[in-house]
Enzyme design. Structure first.
Site, PDB file in Angstrom:
ATOM      1  N   PRO A 254      55.304  62.995  35.811  1.00  0.00           N
ATOM      2  CA  PRO A 254      56.363  63.663  35.053  1.00  0.00           C
ATOM      3  C   PRO A 254      55.778  64.764  34.155  1.00  0.00           C
ATOM      4  O   PRO A 254      54.720  64.582  33.558  1.00  0.00           O
ATOM      5  CB  PRO A 254      56.967  62.539  34.204  1.00  0.00           C
ATOM      6  CG  PRO A 254      56.477  61.263  34.787  1.00  0.00           C
ATOM      7  CD  PRO A 254      55.218  61.555  35.540  1.00  0.00           C
TER       8      PRO A 254
ATOM      9  N   GLY B 190      53.138  63.610  28.382  1.00  0.00           N
ATOM     10  CA  GLY B 190      51.887  63.073  27.831  1.00  0.00           C
ATOM     11  C   GLY B 190      51.011  62.415  28.880  1.00  0.00           C
ATOM     12  O   GLY B 190      50.057  61.723  28.548  1.00  0.00           O
ATOM     13  N   LEU B 191      51.322  62.631  30.167  1.00  0.00           N
ATOM     14  CA  LEU B 191      50.535  61.997  31.239  1.00  0.00           C
ATOM     15  C   LEU B 191      49.536  62.951  31.882  1.00  0.00           C
ATOM     16  O   LEU B 191      48.947  62.638  32.914  1.00  0.00           O
ATOM     17  CB  LEU B 191      51.477  61.428  32.307  1.00  0.00           C
ATOM     18  CG  LEU B 191      52.222  60.160  31.900  1.00  0.00           C
ATOM     19  CD1 LEU B 191      53.321  59.830  32.902  1.00  0.00           C
ATOM     20  CD2 LEU B 191      51.266  58.972  31.792  1.00  0.00           C
ATOM     21  N   GLY B 192      49.370  64.124  31.286  1.00  0.00           N
ATOM     22  CA  GLY B 192      48.320  65.033  31.768  1.00  0.00           C
ATOM     23  C   GLY B 192      48.674  65.778  33.039  1.00  0.00           C
ATOM     24  O   GLY B 192      47.788  66.118  33.827  1.00  0.00           O
ATOM     25  N   SER B 193      49.970  66.068  33.253  1.00  0.00           N
ATOM     26  CA  SER B 193      50.349  66.691  34.530  1.00  0.00           C
ATOM     27  C   SER B 193      49.728  68.069  34.715  1.00  0.00           C
ATOM     28  O   SER B 193      49.293  68.418  35.820  1.00  0.00           O
ATOM     29  CB  SER B 193      51.870  66.733  34.684  1.00  0.00           C
ATOM     30  OG  SER B 193      52.407  67.899  34.165  1.00  0.00           O
TER      31      SER B 193
ATOM     32  N   ALA C 232      46.141  67.728  35.752  1.00  0.00           N
ATOM     33  CA  ALA C 232      46.026  67.169  37.109  1.00  0.00           C
ATOM     34  C   ALA C 232      46.311  68.228  38.168  1.00  0.00           C
ATOM     35  O   ALA C 232      45.630  68.287  39.199  1.00  0.00           O
ATOM     36  CB  ALA C 232      46.968  65.975  37.268  1.00  0.00           C
TER      37      ALA C 232
ATOM     38  N   ASP D 180      42.018  65.695  28.372  1.00  0.00           N
ATOM     39  CA  ASP D 180      42.883  65.566  29.551  1.00  0.00           C
ATOM     40  C   ASP D 180      42.147  66.011  30.819  1.00  0.00           C
ATOM     41  O   ASP D 180      42.086  65.280  31.808  1.00  0.00           O
ATOM     42  CB  ASP D 180      44.140  66.425  29.405  1.00  0.00           C
ATOM     43  CG  ASP D 180      45.204  65.765  28.549  1.00  0.00           C
ATOM     44  OD1 ASP D 180      44.852  64.840  27.800  1.00  0.00           O
ATOM     45  OD2 ASP D 180      46.374  66.176  28.635  1.00  0.00           O
TER      46      ASP D 180
HETATM   47  O1  PMV Z   1      48.857  66.877  26.053  1.00  0.00           O
HETATM   48  P1  PMV Z   1      48.826  65.408  25.868  1.00  0.00           P
HETATM   49  O2  PMV Z   1      50.118  64.833  25.515  1.00  0.00           O
HETATM   50  O3  PMV Z   1      48.156  64.750  27.018  1.00  0.00           O
HETATM   51  O4  PMV Z   1      47.899  65.114  24.569  1.00  0.00           O
HETATM   52  C1  PMV Z   1      46.553  65.391  24.541  1.00  0.00           C
HETATM   53  C2  PMV Z   1      45.861  64.679  23.422  1.00  0.00           C
HETATM   54  C3  PMV Z   1      45.777  65.385  22.076  1.00  0.00           C
HETATM   55  O5  PMV Z   1      44.718  64.722  21.392  1.00  0.00           O
HETATM   56  C4  PMV Z   1      47.055  65.219  21.282  1.00  0.00           C
HETATM   57  C5  PMV Z   1      45.461  66.860  22.189  1.00  0.00           C
HETATM   58  C6  PMV Z   1      44.056  67.149  22.668  1.00  0.00           C
HETATM   59  O6  PMV Z   1      43.826  68.299  23.055  1.00  0.00           O
HETATM   60  O7  PMV Z   1      43.190  66.275  22.643  1.00  0.00           O
END
Ligand code: PMV
Length: 312
Positions: free
Chosen positions: A99, A103-106, A109, A150
């Site tokens: 999705p 917050g799942l790193g799409s 990826a 990520d």
């Molecule tokens: O973009 P997200 O939701 O996967 O968040 C990444 C993690 C954070 O620590 C909030 C941002 C980062 O760059 O590390």
């Protein structure tokens, strides 16, 4: 034809503080993935490179697409990295079950799958560190100040202990970790969440640095508990991490109620995962409670749940 995929990711401990130099631990989530397919296109005119991503309604020749858009960008950067700026005509199609903005790193990826498929297809396969660096450059255009966690976990495809500007450290998972992820369905803007923390830290530097230190200490303890195979203790650290994320202002009512529902159903711990303000939360489940926790998350309003296991 060459196919390559890259997983989603969840952050077990340490988001946000990782932007400020503290460590964090992230794991791949292989139940969702981005996939890139590269095909030779011998009938096409010389120099053509057809790029397609149906989910975001992107389709066109590379030369005609905006080079600042993440997809053309990763293609151009990968071709440059392998020294093949003008390959024979190709078609590249990217799809994803991750999705978007959850917050799942799409985004990471998709970049990793493209860089991997393209470099393999052209006979110059890049290693995870090189692929991670290419994906990081794209993340920087769109997220401002990403830590790099990520792209790192997604490119390596294994659990990582991560500190910014350092190669990821591998670590042993002493006992399998059963995770349940619940998506609030509220889109996350990483740059908004990270920007909010930056502004509050500017106003209250001492308080925020102390909170980041506390999160960093939980990460160190968490790594020990993971290696020692003590998931119940890890769960406790995750819940404490969630409390600190609430204090730095990145949780939300929807995330808090999913965290609460998981804990009431027997999770060892639960927290938001990623940038917060929406997106996904994550619960660490005793194996026999994984199913019940997933059901509880759906009753508490999750629009989607995912169960995954880390370590064999
Ligand atoms: O973009 P997200 O939701 O996967 O968040 C990444 C993690 C954070 O620590 C909030 C941002 C980062 O760059 O590390």
């Amino acid at each position: 034809m060459t196919l390559a995929s890259a997983p989603g990711k969840a952050i077990l401990l340490g988001e946000h503080a990782v932007v400020y130099g503290r460590p964090a631990i992230a794991v791949p989530v292989w139940e969702v993935a981005a996939q890139a397919e590269v095909l030779d296109d011998p009938g096409a005119p010389p120099g053509s490179f057809w790029l397609e991503a149906p989910a975001i309604e992107l389709a066109g020749d590379l030369a005609a697409l905006d080079p600042a858009h993440p997809l053309p960008r990763i293609v151009l950067d990968t071709l440059h990295a392998i020294g093949m700026e003008k390959p024979a005509p190709l078609r590249l199609c990217v799809t994803s079950t991750i999705p978007i903005a959850s917050g799942l790193g799409s985004g990471a990826a998709v970049s990793v799958a493209i860089a991997r498929a393209l470099s393999q297809h052209l006979g110059v396969p890049l290693d995870p560190a090189q692929i991670s660096a290419l994906a990081f450059a794209v993340e920087r255009i769109h997220h401002g100040t990403p830590s790099g966690i990520d792209n790192t976990v997604v490119a390596y495809g294994q659990p990582v202990y991560f500190c910014r500007d350092k190669p990821p450290a591998p670590f042993r998972v002493g006992a399998p970790l059963c995770l349940v992820l619940g998506d609030t369905g509220v889109p996350v803007s990483t740059s908004v969440a990270v920007g909010g923390v930056r502004e509050r830290r500017r106003l209250h530097p001492v308080t925020y640095e102390a909170r980041f230190d506390a999160i960093g200490a939980l990460v160190e303890e968490g790594r020990e508990r993971i290696e020692a195979g003590l998931p119940a203790e890890l769960g406790n650290l995750m819940s404490r991490n969630h409390a600190l994320l609430q204090e730095i202002g990145v949780s939300s009512a929807a995330l808090d109620s999913l965290v609460q529902a998981a804990l009431e159903t027997g999770a060892w711990g639960a927290k938001l995962s990623g940038a917060g303000l929406g997106g996904t939360m994550l619960a660490l489940a005793p194996p026999e409670r994984q199913e019940a926790i997933g059901q509880a998350l759906l009753r508490a309003g999750a629009v989607q749940i995912l169960a995954t296991q880390v370590g064999s």
